[in-house]
Design an enzyme around this catalytic site. Structure first.
Site, mmCIF file in Angstrom:
data_model
loop_
_atom_site.group_PDB
_atom_site.id
_atom_site.type_symbol
_atom_site.label_atom_id
_atom_site.label_comp_id
_atom_site.label_asym_id
_atom_site.label_seq_id
_atom_site.Cartn_x
_atom_site.Cartn_y
_atom_site.Cartn_z
ATOM 1 N N ASP A 34 0.862 -1.182 0.000
ATOM 2 C CA ASP A 34 0.000 0.000 0.000
ATOM 3 C C ASP A 34 0.898 1.232 0.000
ATOM 4 O O ASP A 34 1.959 1.223 0.641
ATOM 5 C CB ASP A 34 -0.931 0.004 1.222
ATOM 6 N N THR A 121 -13.402 -2.755 -8.731
ATOM 7 C CA THR A 121 -14.543 -2.708 -9.649
ATOM 8 C C THR A 121 -14.269 -1.689 -10.743
ATOM 9 O O THR A 121 -14.034 -0.516 -10.462
ATOM 10 C CB THR A 121 -15.816 -2.340 -8.879
ATOM 11 N N GLU A 149 -14.992 -8.879 -6.933
ATOM 12 C CA GLU A 149 -15.374 -9.330 -5.583
ATOM 13 C C GLU A 149 -16.843 -9.040 -5.342
ATOM 14 O O GLU A 149 -17.382 -8.074 -5.867
ATOM 15 C CB GLU A 149 -14.478 -8.674 -4.523
ATOM 16 N N LEU A 250 -35.228 -7.363 -0.094
ATOM 17 C CA LEU A 250 -36.596 -6.841 -0.197
ATOM 18 C C LEU A 250 -36.958 -6.096 1.089
ATOM 19 O O LEU A 250 -38.131 -6.012 1.444
ATOM 20 C CB LEU A 250 -37.585 -7.987 -0.448
ATOM 21 N N CYS A 260 -20.373 0.608 -2.658
ATOM 22 C CA CYS A 260 -20.545 -0.112 -3.936
ATOM 23 C C CYS A 260 -21.793 0.282 -4.716
ATOM 24 O O CYS A 260 -21.688 0.661 -5.882
ATOM 25 C CB CYS A 260 -20.570 -1.610 -3.685
ATOM 26 N N LYS A 263 -21.983 3.831 -6.311
ATOM 27 C CA LYS A 263 -20.881 3.981 -7.270
ATOM 28 C C LYS A 263 -21.097 3.092 -8.500
ATOM 29 O O LYS A 263 -20.932 3.523 -9.637
ATOM 30 C CB LYS A 263 -19.581 3.610 -6.554
ATOM 31 N N LYS A 320 -24.995 0.770 6.987
ATOM 32 C CA LYS A 320 -25.714 -0.440 7.385
ATOM 33 C C LYS A 320 -25.081 -0.922 8.693
ATOM 34 O O LYS A 320 -24.016 -0.435 9.076
ATOM 35 C CB LYS A 320 -25.649 -1.512 6.289
ATOM 36 N N ARG A 327 -19.661 5.803 3.948
ATOM 37 C CA ARG A 327 -19.730 6.245 2.554
ATOM 38 C C ARG A 327 -21.158 6.153 2.032
ATOM 39 O O ARG A 327 -21.795 5.108 2.125
ATOM 40 C CB ARG A 327 -18.772 5.427 1.684
HETATM 41 C C1 UDX Z 1 -22.772 -4.657 -1.751
HETATM 42 C C2 UDX Z 1 -23.028 -6.009 -2.430
HETATM 43 O O1 UDX Z 1 -24.022 -6.726 -1.677
HETATM 44 C C3 UDX Z 1 -21.741 -6.794 -2.531
HETATM 45 O O2 UDX Z 1 -21.970 -8.004 -3.235
HETATM 46 C C4 UDX Z 1 -20.697 -5.956 -3.269
HETATM 47 O O3 UDX Z 1 -19.467 -6.620 -3.325
HETATM 48 C C5 UDX Z 1 -20.524 -4.608 -2.597
HETATM 49 O O4 UDX Z 1 -21.795 -3.956 -2.478
HETATM 50 P P1 UDX Z 1 -22.363 -3.778 0.723
HETATM 51 O O5 UDX Z 1 -22.199 -2.411 0.127
HETATM 52 O O6 UDX Z 1 -21.396 -4.209 1.742
HETATM 53 O O7 UDX Z 1 -22.347 -4.910 -0.414
HETATM 54 O O8 UDX Z 1 -23.792 -3.784 1.402
HETATM 55 P P2 UDX Z 1 -25.170 -4.563 1.295
HETATM 56 O O9 UDX Z 1 -25.352 -5.423 2.470
HETATM 57 O O10 UDX Z 1 -25.328 -5.197 -0.020
HETATM 58 O O11 UDX Z 1 -26.177 -3.335 1.466
HETATM 59 C C6 UDX Z 1 -26.098 -2.183 0.636
HETATM 60 C C7 UDX Z 1 -27.102 -1.149 1.027
HETATM 61 O O12 UDX Z 1 -28.405 -1.568 0.677
HETATM 62 C C8 UDX Z 1 -27.161 -0.815 2.512
HETATM 63 O O13 UDX Z 1 -27.280 0.578 2.669
HETATM 64 C C9 UDX Z 1 -28.401 -1.514 2.998
HETATM 65 O O14 UDX Z 1 -28.976 -0.890 4.117
HETATM 66 C C10 UDX Z 1 -29.286 -1.400 1.780
HETATM 67 N N1 UDX Z 1 -30.301 -2.459 1.705
HETATM 68 C C11 UDX Z 1 -29.932 -3.758 1.526
HETATM 69 C C12 UDX Z 1 -31.651 -2.130 1.775
HETATM 70 O O15 UDX Z 1 -32.023 -0.963 1.918
HETATM 71 N N2 UDX Z 1 -32.586 -3.132 1.668
HETATM 72 C C13 UDX Z 1 -32.242 -4.437 1.495
HETATM 73 O O16 UDX Z 1 -33.140 -5.273 1.398
HETATM 74 C C14 UDX Z 1 -30.874 -4.755 1.439
#
Ligand code: UDX
Length: 429
Positions: A34, A121, A149, A250, A260, A263, A320, A327
């Site tokens: 890094d 990504t 990933e 859902l 993710c 973006k 979450k 972010r």
């Molecule tokens: C996501 C993808 O799931 C993962 O496969 C990828 O590699 C990176 O992006 P992540 O950003 O860690 O992962 O979070 P994720 O658990 O998928 O939730 C993303 C956002 O969606 C959160 O803000 C969460 O609160 C929201 N969410 C998720 C909802 O509002 N409702 C849902 O039913 C699920």
């Protein structure tokens, strides 16, 4: 290739560090690089700079196999498969910023023994552009593989060790490296999808865009449920049992965030636009998500009238639960909107406070949920941390000025909360 080849990881952010620790756990020597000297020093001391369940333990356990460097040379010397895990944040135009990816490509030596394995990504087509760049630099012998990933923050270690699939994209000129990358994942016993590079890149973007679409869809259904008297939780349950729909993603709420989804949706929309196609559906997905973050404000006004001079408690700030990542967290927009309406905002998050302070100004950060609720005119559950479901409602009621709860994540049992004497508003219930 030896049975357990040494691996190079370039960029030890969240993806890089989780991958490094997990590959070390699978028995590989892992050489990480890094450019952030302070981060490398921290990791060399055995400290983990991010909050991710199980990661600290895994790094500690595999200390002897994990090497952290600021120079690229030792990484290239030991590892033949060089995983690129640098960040690709959105630019003002919505495109992915690939400057860090290209900085790595520029730095790599010309070598027939090495493969660039792209975990960052990147837009579909980037592999092709990188191959072109490599040719320009007389580095055509470097092999190129795309290995996107799919880790979720908060369960990344678990996801890495138990993937539902691994995608390995390699073109005809990179068969050895594609095979070598696929072999790394064999111990995990999951399907390995072999594709060409451009398709692997698209699988990642399309998967995240689809999941974001699912969330915006259920959020719109929730908004309609509020108008017609249905309960979106029951609706989602009934829909999700259809295997073509599936039960996950859902959960209606106040919008998706994180590093993710926003973006990648933007990158795919932009990629389509750049190639002459207007991706209309994704434009709506983004718009619904932005509006969803703000709907809480109207719900509060419905019960409090004006928000001028009102005290609002935000429970949870991270995008979450089980992460300190802020972010694109809905809390940032919501706090600003509430302040814009003249409210005073107090907030509590079990782990994200430090990061939140950098993004949310003018908000008092509290040490406990009850401190944040002290004298509040209303509380908003912004992140569904399990501890909020355990709160003693009697104590909460005694602390608040008026017992109004807007549950932005449908975390609480609505009937129980109402029975305890609260005004309760969920999303789509
Ligand atoms: C996501 C993808 O799931 C993962 O496969 C990828 O590699 C990176 O992006 P992540 O950003 O860690 O992962 O979070 P994720 O658990 O998928 O939730 C993303 C956002 O969606 C959160 O803000 C969460 O609160 C929201 N969410 C998720 C909802 O509002 N409702 C849902 O039913 C699920």
């Amino acid at each position: 290739m030896p049975d357990k080849p040494a691996i190079g990881i370039i960029g030890v952010g969240w993806v890089g560090l989780v991958s490094a620790a997990c590959f070390a756990e699978l028995g590989h020597e892992v050489w990480c690089r890094d450019i952030d000297t302070a981060k490398v020093e921290t990791l060399r001391r055995g400290e983990v700079p991010i909050y991710e369940p199980g990661l600290r333990e895994l790094v500690g356990k595999n200390e002897a196999r994990l090497h952290f460097e600021t120079d690229l040379a030792p990484v290239v010397e030991h590892g033949k498969l060089l995983f690129v895990c640098v960040d690709t944040p959105p630019t003002y135009s919505g495109d992915a910023d690939l400057s860090r990816v290209y900085a790595v490509v520029n730095e790599l030596p010309a070598s027939g023994d090495h493969a660039i394995v792209m975990k960052s990504t990147v837009p579909a087509g980037t592999g092709g552009s990188i191959k072109w760049k490599l040719a320009e630099m007389n580095k055509t012998s470097l092999s190129y593989v795309s290995n996107p990933e799919f880790l979720k923050e908060g369960s990344a270690v678990q996801d890495f060790m138990n993937p539902d699939r691994v995608v390995v994209g390699a073109n005809g000129d990179a068969i050895w490296s594609g095979d070598a990358v696929a072999a790394l994942y064999e111990p995990l016993g999951c399907p390995v999808v072999r594709t060409d590079v451009a398709s692997a890149e698209m699988i990642k973007l399309a998967s995240n865009a689809f999941l974001a679409t699912k969330i915006s869809f259920i959020n719109e259904i929730a908004n309609v449920c509020e108008e017609v008297g249905s309960d979106v939780k029951q609706v989602a349950l009934g829909m999700g049992l259809d295997p073509r729909i599936g039960p996950s993603f859902l959960n209606a709420g106040i919008g998706y965030g994180g590093s993710c989804f926003p973006k990648d949706v933007s990158a795919l929309k932009q990629l389509a636009g750049n190639s002459g196609y207007h991706f209309q559906l994704l434009t709506s997905v983004v718009e619904v998500n932005e509006l969803q973050k703000r709907r809480v404000v109207n719900k509060l006004k419905k019960h409090l009238g004006t928000l001028i001079g009102k005290d609002i408690a935000l429970l949870g700030l991270a995008f979450k639960p089980h992460t300190d990542d802020m972010r694109e967290a809905s809390s940032v927009v919501l706090a600003a909107r509430l302040q814009g309406e003249g409210a005073r905002v107090r907030a509590y998050d079990p782990v994200a406070e430090d990061r939140a302070k950098e993004l949310i100004t003018g908000t008092e950060m509290c040490d406990t949920p009850l401190d944040a609720l002290d004298g509040a005119d209303a509380a908003v559950i912004v992140t569904e941390w399990p501890e909020f479901a355990e709160l003693d409602l009697e104590k909460v009621k005694l602390r608040m000025k008026s017992p109004v709860i807007v549950d932005g994540r449908n975390l609480l049992d609505a009937e129980k909360v109402r029975a305890a004497g609260f005004v309760y508003e969920g999303i789509g219930r």
